[in-house]
Design a protein around this motif. Structure first.
Motif, PDB file in Angstrom:
ATOM      1  N   GLU A 138       0.845  -1.195   0.000  1.00 31.08           N
ATOM      2  CA  GLU A 138       0.000   0.000   0.000  1.00 31.08           C
ATOM      3  C   GLU A 138       0.877   1.240   0.000  1.00 31.08           C
ATOM      4  OE1 GLU A 138      -4.241   1.553   1.497  1.00 31.08           O
ATOM      5  OE2 GLU A 138      -3.366  -0.218   2.462  1.00 31.08           O
ATOM      6  N   LYS A 139       0.720   2.064  -1.023  1.00 35.14           N
ATOM      7  CA  LYS A 139       1.456   3.320  -1.154  1.00 35.14           C
ATOM      8  C   LYS A 139       0.457   4.472  -1.158  1.00 35.14           C
ATOM      9  CE  LYS A 139       5.361   3.360  -2.265  1.00 35.14           C
ATOM     10  NZ  LYS A 139       6.570   3.527  -1.439  1.00 35.14           N
ATOM     11  N   THR A 140       0.978   5.687  -1.120  1.00 36.17           N
ATOM     12  CA  THR A 140       0.101   6.858  -1.061  1.00 36.17           C
ATOM     13  C   THR A 140      -0.798   6.966  -2.283  1.00 36.17           C
ATOM     14  OG1 THR A 140       1.788   8.032   0.207  1.00 36.17           O
ATOM     15  CG2 THR A 140       0.039   9.357  -0.761  1.00 36.17           C
ATOM     16  N   PHE A 141      -0.242   6.719  -3.459  1.00 43.63           N
ATOM     17  CA  PHE A 141      -1.000   6.903  -4.700  1.00 43.63           C
ATOM     18  C   PHE A 141      -1.361   5.588  -5.386  1.00 43.63           C
ATOM     19  CE2 PHE A 141       0.820  11.077  -4.071  1.00 43.63           C
ATOM     20  CZ  PHE A 141      -0.160  11.936  -4.548  1.00 43.63           C
ATOM     21  N   CYS A 142      -1.057   4.468  -4.765  1.00 48.73           N
ATOM     22  CA  CYS A 142      -1.339   3.184  -5.416  1.00 48.73           C
ATOM     23  C   CYS A 142      -1.336   2.048  -4.399  1.00 48.73           C
ATOM     24  CB  CYS A 142      -0.290   2.907  -6.501  1.00 48.73           C
ATOM     25  SG  CYS A 142      -0.623   1.446  -7.515  1.00 48.73           S
ATOM     26  N   ARG A 143      -2.159   1.051  -4.680  1.00 52.02           N
ATOM     27  CA  ARG A 143      -2.119  -0.201  -3.939  1.00 52.02           C
ATOM     28  C   ARG A 143      -1.755  -1.315  -4.923  1.00 52.02           C
ATOM     29  NH1 ARG A 143      -7.547  -1.537  -1.158  1.00 52.02           N
ATOM     30  NH2 ARG A 143      -8.187  -1.443  -3.338  1.00 52.02           N
ATOM     31  N   LEU A 144      -0.874  -2.212  -4.499  1.00 50.51           N
ATOM     32  CA  LEU A 144      -0.573  -3.381  -5.309  1.00 50.51           C
ATOM     33  C   LEU A 144      -1.491  -4.496  -4.836  1.00 50.51           C
ATOM     34  CD1 LEU A 144       1.200  -4.807  -7.443  1.00 50.51           C
ATOM     35  CD2 LEU A 144       2.724  -5.480  -5.572  1.00 50.51           C
ATOM     36  N   LEU A 145      -2.395  -4.929  -5.723  1.00 54.67           N
ATOM     37  CA  LEU A 145      -3.338  -5.985  -5.387  1.00 54.67           C
ATOM     38  C   LEU A 145      -2.844  -7.329  -5.895  1.00 54.67           C
ATOM     39  CD1 LEU A 145      -6.798  -4.325  -6.218  1.00 54.67           C
ATOM     40  CD2 LEU A 145      -5.553  -4.337  -4.050  1.00 54.67           C
ATOM     41  N   HIS A 146      -3.102  -8.355  -5.111  1.00 52.71           N
ATOM     42  CA  HIS A 146      -2.754  -9.727  -5.497  1.00 52.71           C
ATOM     43  C   HIS A 146      -4.018 -10.564  -5.502  1.00 52.71           C
ATOM     44  CE1 HIS A 146      -0.679 -13.792  -4.449  1.00 52.71           C
ATOM     45  NE2 HIS A 146      -0.832 -13.654  -5.750  1.00 52.71           N
ATOM     46  N   PHE A 147      -4.290 -11.241  -6.607  1.00 56.08           N
ATOM     47  CA  PHE A 147      -5.429 -12.137  -6.702  1.00 56.08           C
ATOM     48  C   PHE A 147      -4.939 -13.537  -6.338  1.00 56.08           C
ATOM     49  CE2 PHE A 147      -6.397  -8.524  -9.336  1.00 56.08           C
ATOM     50  CZ  PHE A 147      -7.712  -8.236  -8.982  1.00 56.08           C
ATOM     51  N   ASP A 148      -5.085 -13.860  -5.069  1.00 56.79           N
ATOM     52  CA  ASP A 148      -4.519 -15.083  -4.498  1.00 56.79           C
ATOM     53  C   ASP A 148      -5.482 -16.249  -4.709  1.00 56.79           C
ATOM     54  OD1 ASP A 148      -2.913 -16.809  -3.171  1.00 56.79           O
ATOM     55  OD2 ASP A 148      -3.296 -16.004  -1.164  1.00 56.79           O
ATOM     56  N   ARG A 149      -5.068 -17.207  -5.518  1.00 62.13           N
ATOM     57  CA  ARG A 149      -5.902 -18.370  -5.809  1.00 62.13           C
ATOM     58  C   ARG A 149      -5.611 -19.499  -4.814  1.00 62.13           C
ATOM     59  NH1 ARG A 149      -3.697 -19.742 -11.447  1.00 62.13           N
ATOM     60  NH2 ARG A 149      -1.818 -19.247 -10.251  1.00 62.13           N
ATOM     61  N   ALA A 150      -6.667 -20.131  -4.334  1.00 59.80           N
ATOM     62  CA  ALA A 150      -6.507 -21.268  -3.416  1.00 59.80           C
ATOM     63  C   ALA A 150      -6.325 -22.534  -4.249  1.00 59.80           C
ATOM     64  CB  ALA A 150      -7.721 -21.381  -2.504  1.00 59.80           C
TER      65      ALA A 150
END
Length: 473
Positions: free
Chosen positions: A83-95
């Motif tokens: 999580e950054k000020t101008f962006c979030r890095l999202l991860h689509f975590d598959r089970a």
């Protein structure tokens, strides 16, 4: 002042939208006999159309809760990795089931050009069955307090480098449209510094690498006006009561207005058709319209520093193709990109990034070997079709997966094993077990590569390029 007027206008229309909502509910209520007549449906349709065309659309959700891997549905959890000020890095975590290969790691760099990262929902959805997917989720600048400081093109590149380091080596970075330039910049900086987290492959899709090639209306607008014109006419201050009050931004509503005006006739026809779908009680047609415009009309503001940097350096001065692009005062040397494989994708009917603008990346990266680069021109699609839609799923996504498998660590190791075996050397002794297992078969096409993943094995590097791909000019 225009931004303030825009906000006042929406506030003034709030009571009318409430009336429109109430009218729609009244004339769609099955207990109301008029709801079963064409006249009643017409009144409800007019009310809904008014409400939708005057609404401020919020940020959509990805809503990707599951995917299909090897014929089996598996849950997907959307997690914030960084999580950054101008962006979030999202991860689509598959089970994934135990022992199931996770597939290549993709970092999708979503465009920061007015729309939210959810514009790439279809891109993520198409890759999830075969890959471990991360995406940049850019933050609406009007929600970032002024005290957080500025955000320019150099900051954007720094974010990408940090994300690539976080994900780790053997990551496949994908720049969709606007990010194509900063993706090249970040890759060059990392390669020049010998950073071990440099991307294994770099896929650029419909990006403005060299807008002097086959310029579009968007490109001509920038060429005909100096940066001062954009600073005076496109940059505004966020009004109260938004969290970013006082921040200079390029408002999302201006970008949306520009996009709409480019194809105004199509949007008018689409809204007329939506009205007729509602009157004729065609639920499927109306649902498709709502789905598209709920995403299309949801826009975000861009930090003024980033917007002006991009307009001046990419569209007016053409710093990247001229070899004068800099990062933190240091000149970007694209010849430093040697180990990262390059794949470019364009749409035949793209009216945002003209044909040839993205392919120009090959000319600018002379150090990448010919067998580690490919270009693909998708027939019969415009800008949006390059990264979404049926042709993307059927033609482009398999090629992206195939290119990643070909030039990722496992594919390189598998080719080395074959070469060593052909020379009579101890191939397996030189490779990790997973690399040898990956070379159990050698699919020759994109579809075979994807079929291998569906069968539960990591495909090895194909000897030939995917069909209809070609070497860059």
């Amino acid at each position: 002042m225009m931004y303030h007027f825009y906000e006042w206008n929406h506030a003034a229309l709030a009571p009318l939208r409430a009336v429109a909502d109430a009218t729609k509910l009244l004339y769609t209520n099955p207990l109301n006999p008029f709801s079963h007549t064409e006249g009643g449906r017409a009144v409800a349709a007019m009310a809904e159309l008014f409400e939708r065309t005057t609404r401020v659309y919020g940020k959509p959700e990805f809503g990707l809760d599951e995917t299909v891997v090897k014929g089996m549905r598996v849950p997907v959890a959307e997690r914030v990795a960084v999580e950054k000020t101008f962006c979030r890095l999202l991860h689509f975590d598959r089970a994934l089931p135990e022992g199931r290969p996770r597939g290549p790691r993709f970092l999708l760099v979503a465009p920061m050009s007015g729309h939210y990262a959810t514009l790439l929902r279809g891109t993520v959805e198409a890759l999830l069955p075969y890959a471990d997917v991360y995406i940049t989720d850019w933050i609406d600048a009007r929600t970032v307090p002024l005290a957080a400081g500025p955000f320019g093109l150099d900051d954007y590149v720094d974010y990408l480098i940090e994300f690539l380091r976080f994900i780790g080596p053997d990551t496949h970075v994908v720049g969709v449209c606007q990010p194509a330039v900063p993706v090249m910049m970040a890759t060059a900086v990392m390669e020049a510094a010998g950073d071990p987290a440099f991307p294994a492959t770099m896929t650029l899709m419909g990006g403005p690498i060299d807008t002097r090639v086959n310029p579009t209306a968007v490109n001509r607008l920038a060429a005909e006006h100096g940066i001062d014109w954009f600073r005076d006419n496109a940059v505004m201050t966020v009004p109260f009561p938004h969290a970013g009050f006082g921040r200079a931004v390029y408002p999302g509503f201006l970008q949306l207005s520009g996009f709409m005006s480019m194809n105004l006739d199509r949007h008018l026809i689409a809204h007329k058709d939506f009205f007729m779908h509602l009157v004729k009680n065609d639920g499927d047609g109306a649902a498709k319209h709502r789905e598209f415009y709920d995403e299309y009309n949801a826009v975000m503001d861009l930090a003024a520093e980033f917007y002006l940097d991009t307009v001046e350096r990419v569209f007016i001065r053409h710093d990247l193709p001229r070899g004068t692009m800099t990062h933190r005062g240091e000149r970007i040397d694209l010849a430093a990109i040697r180990r990262t494989a390059l794949f470019t994708v364009e749409g035949e009917n793209d009216d945002i990034s003209g044909v040839g603008q993205t392919e120009a990346a090959h000319r600018l990266c002379p150090s990448i070997p010919a067998d580690r680069r490919a270009h693909y021109l998708q027939p019969k699609v415009g800008h949006y079709g390059v990264f979404n839609g049926s042709r993307f799923r059927a033609e482009i996504a398999p090629r992206m997966i195939d290119f990643a498998l070909t030039h990722g660590a496992a594919g390189v190791a598998a080719r080395a094993a074959r070469a060593s075996a052909a020379a009579g050397g101890p191939a397996e002794a030189q490779l990790p077990v997973e690399a040898v297992a990956a070379d159990a078969t050698a699919p020759q096409t994109a579809s075979e590569a994807v079929a291998s993943l569906e069968a539960g094995r990591e495909p090895a590097a194909p000897a030939n390029r995917p069909p209809r791909s070609r070497r860059p000019r």
